[in-house]
Design a protein around this motif. Structure first.
Motif, short mmCIF file in Angstrom:
data_model
loop_
_atom_site.label_atom_id
_atom_site.label_comp_id
_atom_site.label_asym_id
_atom_site.label_seq_id
_atom_site.Cartn_x
_atom_site.Cartn_y
_atom_site.Cartn_z
N ILE A 32 -2.60 10.51 -5.75
CA ILE A 32 -3.20 11.06 -4.75
C ILE A 32 -4.64 11.03 -4.47
O ILE A 32 -5.49 10.94 -5.55
CB ILE A 32 -2.81 12.79 -4.29
CG1 ILE A 32 -1.22 12.72 -4.35
CG2 ILE A 32 -3.42 13.22 -3.12
CD1 ILE A 32 -0.48 12.38 -2.99
N PRO A 45 0.77 -1.39 -0.11
CA PRO A 45 0.09 0.02 -0.04
C PRO A 45 0.83 1.14 0.02
O PRO A 45 0.32 2.19 -0.32
CB PRO A 45 -0.86 -0.19 1.32
CG PRO A 45 -0.23 -1.14 2.23
CD PRO A 45 0.48 -2.03 1.19
N GLU A 46 1.95 1.23 0.34
CA GLU A 46 2.97 2.40 0.35
C GLU A 46 3.47 2.70 -0.99
O GLU A 46 3.83 3.90 -1.04
CB GLU A 46 4.05 2.31 1.29
CG GLU A 46 5.17 1.64 0.98
CD GLU A 46 5.11 0.06 1.30
OE1 GLU A 46 4.10 -0.46 1.54
OE2 GLU A 46 5.99 -0.70 1.06
N LYS A 47 3.41 2.01 -1.84
CA LYS A 47 3.76 1.86 -3.30
C LYS A 47 2.70 2.82 -4.05
O LYS A 47 1.38 2.37 -3.93
CB LYS A 47 3.96 0.65 -3.92
CG LYS A 47 5.30 0.13 -3.34
CD LYS A 47 6.66 0.38 -4.13
CE LYS A 47 7.80 -0.44 -3.43
NZ LYS A 47 8.07 -1.68 -3.79
N TRP A 48 3.32 3.67 -4.88
CA TRP A 48 2.30 4.62 -5.79
C TRP A 48 1.59 3.80 -6.69
O TRP A 48 0.60 3.99 -6.97
CB TRP A 48 3.14 5.86 -6.63
CG TRP A 48 3.80 6.69 -5.88
CD1 TRP A 48 5.18 7.09 -5.63
CD2 TRP A 48 3.09 7.54 -5.00
NE1 TRP A 48 5.15 8.04 -4.85
CE2 TRP A 48 4.07 8.66 -4.40
CE3 TRP A 48 1.74 7.99 -4.54
CZ2 TRP A 48 3.56 9.40 -3.54
CZ3 TRP A 48 1.33 8.93 -3.71
CH2 TRP A 48 2.34 9.82 -3.07
N LYS A 91 -5.71 1.48 -7.04
CA LYS A 91 -6.93 1.69 -6.14
C LYS A 91 -7.80 2.93 -6.40
O LYS A 91 -8.74 2.84 -6.59
CB LYS A 91 -6.37 2.06 -4.77
CG LYS A 91 -7.27 2.00 -3.47
CD LYS A 91 -6.62 1.94 -2.14
CE LYS A 91 -7.41 2.49 -1.08
NZ LYS A 91 -7.25 4.15 -1.07
N SER A 139 -1.50 2.68 -4.88
CA SER A 139 -2.59 3.82 -4.71
C SER A 139 -3.19 4.05 -6.16
O SER A 139 -4.25 4.21 -6.22
CB SER A 139 -2.02 4.98 -3.99
OG SER A 139 -0.76 5.21 -4.42
#
Lengths: 476, 476
Positions: free
Chosen positions: A149, A24-27, A33, A30
């Motif tokens: 983001i 989850p910390e990788k772009w 997602k 996200s």
């Protein structure tokens, strides 16, 4: 599809996320997602050589393994493998790409060798791409939120190009808070292939886009930028914030997106000749775009209706500085208002109702503003929470007060059908129902009197530009 | 009490509300309510010839019937009876008054006969008063909230004079939202007796006031204004927004507070000679006051630490335009940061950490900013909600993320002990705990990069003014 190449980017039937990740910390996690959560209904192909399933989707080792056509590839891999990935995309016949990966031109003195190389591979293979070093894209009609983001843009009629991801995201967020909706957004990054001039060219052709917004640090093809802008501004307004105007700014821009900024003088000249609306502050990007949902004023005369004397003075001052005229209302209107306002009301323009707490007086003033053959109206106070709270404190029930104020908004909305109206709420960050109602009806609500006047001024500026085109026989 | 006449106004032992009312829609009801709710602990005497009890308090027919001394009379009667009321106040020996009532000089071409008359009665009787045509006063040390509107100012060290009630209230409200506290506030209205120069003179003497803020539309006694300002600015900053600078503005000001505005040229000259900080936008009043809680920069060199490249460029540009220098960090700091940041970080000033998601890198950068012998620091992003949300999305627990970010704020607070620090949050209207923590520790948090730089610039401007005094042998 209209057959434009960029339709593959902003309205793709399928999207591959190359470098999709489970962590989850990788772009790469996200962005996948956000595409899924955004409600995109086309095919999604996560690409990762080491995984089988990510976020419930089947994973492919490479784009070459995907059995179907890929319209858009979002590339989130480390910089080193981007050239190989682009080669594979070309081999697979991928139409467009968004290269998120960083560490190209911004890490050297302008364009890097690696950046030149991926641009060349793509050019030869007929692939067009955004980036590298960008934050992604958004498209309302495709429900596509391919953004690093977790910002959720409102849908609307503004299309927006930002060479800075940071400023792009912040501007979408500020748009959200002001109910400004977006049609398409692209964080264009280093612009190794597609440049802001290409996006402007495309956005002009899309009828869902009514105005174009851009943050730029420099332009790759100045000549094309000029020509495209000149072709676009007669059809829809372009609002641009241009940074990198000073030496320190240019140096910062170079290490940011590898751009060579142009001098302020050159840009100001281009803006003037092409009729581009210049935003001087980052916040003005959203503020001006909000205003362009209103009809253009027929002239430079405006009526100011204020519920607070001080703001009336401030706005009268600014109008004067900007060459916006504030003629007195005709005698019949003055006489009508004499009947309903305390004797010490302003009897002029600004119409200062000396904060009368009688709502019928406010309805009558709006009525008189409808009757008055004036170019447009700036309303200060009276549209938000402030006087609602005061009325409730005065002993009226909240329901009755809200009902009355919502009816007053109906009158303001009716007023705006005939002439442009911009409004300012007394309380900062006011998001009460009356404010929302105005915004849902395309009437901008600002939080400072200066913001309202500056935005109104830009409407006049654009009207004058269009007039000058007609005068010199320019045909749309 | 120090024996200053205005102590009776801002720290009264007793307050009479003349024109106190039972009807909640009347200002005479709300102002009394706000005094009571504000927690004022002195004696309160509602005055109304037709009532016996209002809001639980014994009512007197006239001030003449009040058995004790009255330090302050708040007058909310119709205009017609104000002269009689002032006469009675003089007879009773009332020390000071705030005349809320409207319809005086602002209803005619400047000062009206009625206004001259009440000023004369007061002058002869030794009564000093604020107004007429004003919204009231606030004083933190007296817990006195004698305001028409239900706005609750935060307590603090700024004292504020507004010739516009409207702008006064809006500014208090914006202060509230930015955690800017006020020591005293006066809506000075038409200034028939006490003028802004009198309040500045008084605020200078009060150690609880650390900076003075004013909105003015014109000055009654220009000579006194100049002298008082000149005496005050070496001791504490004065920040002023001056309106009525144009013909349209002056006309509006005249029907607002009966003021004759001065020309922009004259005011700019006075501001320059006296070292008054000029606010060019209404929002800048609060923004600049927030900055003056920081130490003054020793020079015009600043370090920019940004978590977003675009804002870095924007701020570098603005610094350059304002003559603020952005020197590169010394080589040892560059090398230290090379070890912890991705290879494509900016390697200069702005220090752009290319949005690293590694919190230890942020701690290290703050550490290096402490070590760096630089005049001050502007921090863009990294202080508010934005990266907290991102970290939570990355899979970290909210508790851990908040804890880490609160610790980071501790480091920024420590940094500000040595050099001035201003910060900007990415999200507009961000009021998350980290933002509150900085504000509670006197570090301003702005919502646009431009606001941060402009405020920092004013710190340098004031520092330069103080230096120029020393240079020419001015003794404080």
């Amino acid at each position: 599809m209209t057959g434009h190449k960029l339709d593959y980017m902003f309205d793709p039937d399928s999207v591959a996320v190359i470098g999709a990740s489970k962590s989850p910390e990788k772009w790469g996690a996200s962005i996948l997602k956000h595409i899924i959560e955004g409600g995109y209904e086309g095919d999604i192909y996560p690409i990762n050589p080491h995984e089988e399933k990510i976020q419930g989707l089947e994973v492919y080792q490479s784009v070459l393994d995907v059995p179907n056509d890929i319209d858009l590839a979002v590339i989130v891999t480390p910089k080193e493998v981007v050239p190989t990935v682009i080669e594979e995309c070309v081999d697979e016949g991928v139409e467009t790409a968004v290269v998120i990966s960083s560490g190209f031109g911004e890490a050297s003195d302008g364009r890097s060798e690696a950046e030149e190389r991926i641009a060349e591979i793509a050019r030869e293979g007929g692939l067009r791409f955004a980036g590298p070093n960008c934050m992604g894209i958004f498209s309302a009609r495709a429900d596509l939120r391919a953004l690093m983001i977790d910002v959720i843009p409102k849908e609307g009629n503004v299309s927006f190009i930002s060479q800075s991801g940071n400023l792009g995201i912040q501007t979408l967020d500020r748009g959200y808070m002001n109910n400004l909706g977006f049609d398409m957004f692209v964080s264009s990054g280093n612009e190794a292939d597609l440049g802001c001039e290409d996006y402007i060219d495309y956005f002009r052709e899309k009828s869902s886009t009514e105005s174009i917004l851009a943050y730029i640090e420099g332009v790759k093809d100045g000549d094309k930028f000029f020509k495209v802008s000149k072709k676009t501004t007669p059809v829809k307004p372009i609002i641009i914030y241009n940074s990198g105007e000073t030496e320190a700014g240019r140096k910062a821009a170079q290490s940011h997106t590898g751009k060579m900024g142009g001098s302020k003088k050159i840009f100001d000249g281009v803006f003037k000749q092409t009729g581009i609306i210049k935003a001087e502050l980052t916040d003005e990007m959203v503020e001006y775009a909000m205003a362009f949902n209103q009809p253009l004023p027929r002239d430079n005369e405006v009526a100011i209706y204020t519920r607070g004397g001080g703001w009336g003075v401030v706005v009268a001052d600014l109008c004067n500085k900007y060459g916006i005229k504030t003629p007195d209302p005709p005698e019949r209107i003055l006489k009508k208002l004499d009947e309903i306002l305390p004797f010490y009301w302003s009897r002029g323009n600004p119409i200062d109702d000396v904060a009368t707490t009688d709502p019928s007086a406010q309805f009558e003033i709006i009525e008189q503003l409808k009757e008055w053959d004036i170019g447009g109206v700036i309303i200060l106070g009276g549209v938000g929470r402030f006087w609602i709270d005061r009325a409730i404190e005065s002993g009226y029930s909240e329901d009755l007060v809200m009902e009355t104020h919502m009816e007053l908004m109906d009158e303001i909305i009716e007023l705006s059908e005939d002439k442009p109206v911009v409004t300012v709420a007394f309380k900062a960050f006011d998001e009460t129902d009356t404010v929302k109602k105005l915004r849902n009806n395309k009437i901008p609500v600002y939080y400072s009197p200066e913001s309202g006047v500056k935005a109104y001024r830009k409407l006049i500026e654009y009207k004058n530009f269009l007039d000058s085109l007609e005068k010199y026989g320019h045909s749309k």
